[in-house]
Design a protein around this motif. Structure first.
Motif: not given
Ligand SMILES: [Zn+2]
Ligand SMILES: [Zn+2]
Ligand SMILES: [Zn+2]
Length: 693
Positions: A9-13, A300-307, A327-333, A356-363
């Motif tokens: 799914i497309r992340r919308q957070q 993000r894959s909701i099946t595998y919980g991966l970004l 593929l990342l388990q978490e979206e942390s810094a 170039l990225t989206d707005l994302e504090s961890g990143l």
């Protein structure tokens, strides 16, 4: 939906971290430059601009899918829907006939017993309607095509009005953009009927105007829950075994391709946590075009919980190239840090100039830590696409005015000016305490156009480029059941984007300036197109030389934005205050204006950066034919035009005749397609021109 299929799914957070914020995504469309306020959102995705004509027997389609879509659009406009019925196959031809029918065609099979599992007394809509479209495959000049062999539009039932037809199951769809929102609300404990109401309010729609109904939401939530929770034990097993399979696929790949690289981490239970990989052709592409990297993290894959994170570059033909994925388990810094370190190792220690990225504090934190010398830029699309969600409801009728002010802010050239005016504007609109304003302000080094102009982004902020990135991502996310299929799809898609021969088409000259012809022989058609546009526009500028040797260049009409150009003749160095060359590697119209006035017939070598040259192409470009035919054409036309001129100037009658005929010839030529079918290499529009466009 099969519970074992991988759901992306497309992340919308919202980047502010609050799950209650609703981000309207542009969904399948390319990023819109000025998103419409939520209230104007359309509920139907009908291609209303095009009239859909009634199909006819003999009508030809390139593919059966194309025919299905055409018939489906026709059906929708005419108050019914269609479904696929029988298809006929042979060993030699494969499927050679496809039957599409009205959704009310046929009759339901009478059930022997009341269905115990599904005790709903479902009334069948099937009434034996005979409206249909049959397709047959044929091969013409070695190419497959499909034609309509039978067609009937006679229905034995009433056709629906537009507001009813959109509720037929075939047309109801939960857009990607709404999926994560629904899941989020459901997770937060909202019952389905409240979710539907909330979505209506958020989108400013009347009750019942969503493109789906409560039942669809219920089914969607159920399927996802089933995937994620009810099958949790099963899924955990699947996740583990799939991750191991993915690792094995990577291992096998290193045996096949010595340049393939992958890395992974394991958690405290020895389970695969994060995994990243890249190819030899990616590292080679990076060596040539690694100056600007886009890191896409929108799925993000909701099946595998991966970004899913994918690194892209842009080649000299303006096309997206694949550099690697993770593929990342978490979206942390911390996990982003690992991803970035791994990427740098994959690229053999080289780092990009700009990311170039989206707005994302961890990143953002991870980039500051791992790539301290790389400029972090937030692609303006990522800011613009969120403005409506954040401010249109709060500001109401003032929203348009607010956006105009933001546009002005974006063009301020000094940070202190920007900060001062920012405070002023936010006070004016009562947004001083707004959390999204605070968020945007905290990223002020990374998105306001004037403030990032001095940093190199090539052409990676154009709509065309962001669309090509999006197309790539969508392609690798389609129909897959497990991670190693995903892995294979990435492999195929990455090879096809990195190793595809680029089209080199005949480029028309638009000015008579010798610098144009010279540039054409050096640059790729893509880069040449952009530079050529600057050359054409340079003719609209006036130049004033100052006593100290620098020049002022201004538009003949728009007097406000004057550019200061400093020219150092000894080194053939030119610097313009618009910083276009520093930003895109393409010399600006102002500098061209000055160089032409200084009698330059060729632009200095240094203004043809390697990354835009034809010779840098990853796949050798066969430009011989193009150039030969081009110079042949020019020569032939010159000689024809010269005789025409001599002949037609001898009498008034001759002249009038030639004049008339040539004018109509030009009209006819203009009606013809401007590019050959195979050469759809278009010039980008420069997004930095205006915030609002
Ligand atoms: Zn928010
Ligand atoms: Zn019918
Ligand atoms: Zn300039």
């Amino acid at each position: 939906m099969n519970p074992s299929s991988n759901i992306w799914i497309r992340r919308q957070q919202c980047p502010c971290g609050d799950w209650k914020c609703y981000i309207i995504s542009d969904g399948d469309d390319q990023p819109s430059v000025s998103p419409q306020p939520a209230k104007k959102e359309k509920t139907l995705s009908l291609p209303t601009s095009e009239a859909v004509f009634t199909p006819y027997v003999g009508q030809i389609f390139k593919t059966d899918d194309e025919a299905f879509e055409y018939y489906s659009n026709f059906a929708r406009k005419n108050g019914f829907s269609i479904r696929k019925a029988r298809s006929t196959e042979s060993q030699n031809l494969g499927v050679y006939r496809r039957d599409f029918v009205c959704h009310r065609s046929g009759f339901n099979q009478p059930r022997k017993k009341a269905n115990v599992e599904h005790p709903r007394d479902r009334k069948s809509v099937r009434c034996g309607c005979d409206a249909k479209l049959y397709l047959t495959k044929e091969i013409v000049n070695n190419a497959t095509q499909w034609y309509i062999s039978q067609f009937s539009n006679v229905h034995n039932h009433e056709l629906l009005e537009d507001d009813q037809v959109r509720l037929l199951p075939a047309y109801r769809k939960i857009q990607e953009a709404d999926q994560e929102r629904i899941l989020l609300l459901s997770k937060a404990g909202f019952p389905v009927n409240r979710i539907v109401k909330l979505l209506e309010i958020e989108k400013g729609l009347q009750p019942g105007q969503l493109p789906f109904i409560e039942k669809d939401v219920r089914n969607f939530v159920r399927t996802c829950k089933k995937t994620v929770q009810e099958n949790d034990a099963l899924l955990n097993e699947k996740r583990e075994s799939d991750a191991i399979e993915l690792l094995e696929a990577c291992k096998r790949m290193t045996e096949k391709d010595a340049d393939f690289v992958y890395e992974y981490t394991k958690d405290e239970n020895e389970k695969v946590e994060n995994i990243a990989w890249s190819y030899g052709h990616s590292a080679r592409a990076f060596a040539a075009f690694g100056d600007v990297v886009t890191f896409d993290t929108s799925y993000r894959s909701i099946t595998y919980g991966l970004l899913l994170g994918i690194w892209f570059g842009m080649d000299n033909h303006g096309k997206a190239i694949f550099l690697g994925c993770v593929l990342l388990q978490e979206e942390s810094a911390n996990s982003y840090s690992w991803a970035l370190q791994t990427f740098v190792r994959f690229m053999r220690g080289r780092r990009p100039q700009t990311i170039l990225t989206d707005l994302e504090s961890g990143l953002r934190d991870a980039i500051a830590r791992e790539l301290p010398n790389t400029k972090h830029v937030i692609s303006i699309w990522h800011v613009q696409s969120k403005l409506a969600s954040w401010f249109s409801t709060t500001l109401g009728s003032q929203y348009a005015e607010f956006k105009a002010e933001l546009d002005t802010l974006c063009h301020l050239e000094r940070m202190d000016e920007f900060e001062l005016k920012w405070n002023h504007v936010m006070t004016q609109f009562g947004l001083v305490a707004d959390k999204h304003i605070a968020l945007l302000f905290s990223y002020r080094d990374s998105w306001p156009l004037s403030l990032i102009r001095g940093y190199f982004v090539a052409q990676a902020m154009t709509a065309e480029y962001s669309k090509s990135v999006d197309t790539f991502v969508k392609e690798i996310l389609t129909s897959q059941t497990c991670l190693h299929v995903f892995f294979e799809q990435v492999g195929v898609a990455s090879r096809s984007v990195n190793q595809a021969a680029r089209n080199v088409q005949y480029m028309h000259m638009k000015t008579c300036m010798p610098i144009e012809e010279h540039a054409q022989s050096i640059l790729t058609p893509y880069a040449f197109n952009v530079l050529q546009n600057e050359m054409v526009l340079s003719l609209q500028y006036a130049m004033t030389e100052m006593p100290n040797g620098s020049c002022l260049v201004r538009h003949h009409k728009k007097l406000d934005r004057e550019c200061l150009i400093i020219w150092t003749p000894e080194d053939e160095l030119i610097h313009c205050s618009c910083k276009e060359f520093e930003h895109s590697g393409i010399l600006c119209r102002h500098s061209i204006r000055v160089l032409v006035a200084k009698n330059f017939f060729r632009l200095p070598e240094r203004y043809f950066p390697l990354r835009w040259r034809l010779e840098s192409s990853l796949v050798p470009v066969d430009d011989h034919n193009v150039l030969t035919s081009r110079s042949d054409c020019v020569r032939a036309f010159h000689s024809l035009a010269a005789s025409l001129l001599t002949e037609s100037l001898t009498s008034k009658e001759r002249f009038n005749y030639v004049n008339r005929e040539l004018s109509s010839l030009i009209d006819r030529v203009r009606d013809m397609p401007a590019v050959d079918d195979s050469a759809a290499n278009t010039a980008p529009s420069n997004v930095s021109e205006s915030f609002q466009c």
